[in-house]
Scaffold this active site. Sequence first.
Site, PDB file in Angstrom:
ATOM      1  N   THR A 170       0.843  -1.199   0.000  1.00  0.00           N
ATOM      2  CA  THR A 170       0.000   0.000   0.000  1.00  0.00           C
ATOM      3  C   THR A 170       0.880   1.251   0.000  1.00  0.00           C
ATOM      4  O   THR A 170       1.975   1.232   0.568  1.00  0.00           O
ATOM      5  CB  THR A 170      -0.880  -0.022   1.264  1.00  0.00           C
ATOM      6  OG1 THR A 170      -1.838  -1.058   1.120  1.00  0.00           O
ATOM      7  CG2 THR A 170      -1.599   1.294   1.501  1.00  0.00           C
ATOM      8  N   ARG A 198     -14.457  -6.758  -0.095  1.00  0.00           N
ATOM      9  CA  ARG A 198     -13.800  -6.409   1.175  1.00  0.00           C
ATOM     10  C   ARG A 198     -13.131  -5.035   1.049  1.00  0.00           C
ATOM     11  O   ARG A 198     -12.460  -4.731   0.077  1.00  0.00           O
ATOM     12  CB  ARG A 198     -12.766  -7.473   1.513  1.00  0.00           C
ATOM     13  CG  ARG A 198     -11.927  -7.186   2.772  1.00  0.00           C
ATOM     14  CD  ARG A 198     -10.641  -6.460   2.448  1.00  0.00           C
ATOM     15  NE  ARG A 198      -9.769  -6.323   3.611  1.00  0.00           N
ATOM     16  CZ  ARG A 198      -8.694  -5.529   3.632  1.00  0.00           C
ATOM     17  NH1 ARG A 198      -8.364  -4.812   2.585  1.00  0.00           N
ATOM     18  NH2 ARG A 198      -7.956  -5.454   4.707  1.00  0.00           N
ATOM     19  N   GLY A 200     -10.656  -2.287   3.182  1.00  0.00           N
ATOM     20  CA  GLY A 200      -9.765  -2.169   4.342  1.00  0.00           C
ATOM     21  C   GLY A 200      -9.798  -0.779   4.944  1.00  0.00           C
ATOM     22  O   GLY A 200     -10.764  -0.021   4.797  1.00  0.00           O
ATOM     23  N   ASP A 201      -8.714  -0.431   5.606  1.00  0.00           N
ATOM     24  CA  ASP A 201      -8.619   0.859   6.293  1.00  0.00           C
ATOM     25  C   ASP A 201      -8.320   2.025   5.341  1.00  0.00           C
ATOM     26  O   ASP A 201      -8.695   3.166   5.613  1.00  0.00           O
ATOM     27  CB  ASP A 201      -7.501   0.803   7.344  1.00  0.00           C
ATOM     28  CG  ASP A 201      -6.159   0.388   6.739  1.00  0.00           C
ATOM     29  OD1 ASP A 201      -6.140  -0.517   5.876  1.00  0.00           O
ATOM     30  OD2 ASP A 201      -5.131   0.972   7.112  1.00  0.00           O
ATOM     31  N   THR A 221      -0.409   1.830   6.749  1.00  0.00           N
ATOM     32  CA  THR A 221      -0.364   0.618   5.928  1.00  0.00           C
ATOM     33  C   THR A 221      -0.282  -0.575   6.853  1.00  0.00           C
ATOM     34  O   THR A 221       0.293  -0.485   7.945  1.00  0.00           O
ATOM     35  CB  THR A 221       0.828   0.641   4.950  1.00  0.00           C
ATOM     36  OG1 THR A 221       0.850  -0.603   4.228  1.00  0.00           O
ATOM     37  CG2 THR A 221       2.163   0.842   5.643  1.00  0.00           C
ATOM     38  N   GLY A 222      -0.863  -1.667   6.422  1.00  0.00           N
ATOM     39  CA  GLY A 222      -0.819  -2.846   7.278  1.00  0.00           C
ATOM     40  C   GLY A 222      -2.131  -3.597   7.231  1.00  0.00           C
ATOM     41  O   GLY A 222      -2.950  -3.382   6.323  1.00  0.00           O
ATOM     42  N   GLY A 224      -5.529  -4.173   7.491  1.00  0.00           N
ATOM     43  CA  GLY A 224      -6.603  -3.191   7.538  1.00  0.00           C
ATOM     44  C   GLY A 224      -7.648  -3.449   8.607  1.00  0.00           C
ATOM     45  O   GLY A 224      -8.154  -2.519   9.238  1.00  0.00           O
TER      46      GLY A 224
END
Length: 302
Positions: A170, A198, A200-201, A221-222, A224
């Site tokens: 990301t 789906r 994510g964050d 990043t990571g 989510g």
Amino acid sequence: MISLIVHGGAWDIPDAEIDAHRKGCLHTLKTGWNTLRSGGTAIDAVEQAIRTMENDPTFDAGYGSHLNLIGRVELDASIMSGKTLRCGAVAAVQRIRNPISLARKILAESEHILFVGDGAERFAKEHGCELCKPEELITKREFDRWESLKLRKNFKTKEAFSKPKRPSDTVGAVALDKDGNVCAGTSTGGTMNKYPGRIGDSPLIGCGTYADNETGGVSTTGWGEAMIKVVMAKTVIDLMEINGGHPQEAAMKGIEILHRKVDGFGGVIVMNKHGKCGVSYNTPRMARAYINAKMAEPFVAI
Ligand code: ASP
């Protein structure tokens, strides 16, 4: 002090990919920095920087993103202005080459904030954003990865961050311009093999992205699902608000909270309202680079 920080994901980046990440981060930083140095706004710089990474197949954003469970690319992005707190975001779009530019159009020209599906594409067409065929976003590398993963029935998203060598590239950027305005943005293809639909964050304001001129800006990043649970970006902003504006301390505390409360993995880039930066991550590596008006050379590290 004009300032720019970018990231290109936090995971166990293999030695063989370090060079591409380093070059990608530096090239991105230069693009955004040229914009800032020539008097451009923080929003221009963040959009330019993230577009550059979306076009670089090294990263999991735009062209070269991970494929979902059914072999499609679904992209998420968000951008926020610290001056007005206006924001724009798109999620699970399949035909937008540069989702960050669509997010920026939404920030600038819509009363709404987050668009998905047909409506996102309709808004893109109406506002001159480039649409592409879904397959134009797929690279051979990602297709091969997907082929090898789709037979693995028990693949869990969390493994992408906690187990070695599962990519998650990301991208994100935070900038401060000559007028003291902060902007933050984030763009992603999300996690590998994710369930269709789906999100994510990254496209969620407060989770993947936050900016406020009174404090600073954050991009994450990571994993989510964990980031969402602790509202990561806004949490780090709030930490910086109460710690007297120290970005590194806020970044480290944010990652500590992520890990302690929800067993989360990832990284954050943070900038305070004066352009000072902080970075923290609990994955083996994180690709990032920054520069400000006082630095002769950019800093880059993986
Ligand atoms: N945070 C992104 C997501 O969960 C993935 C990443 O940062 O690599 O969609």
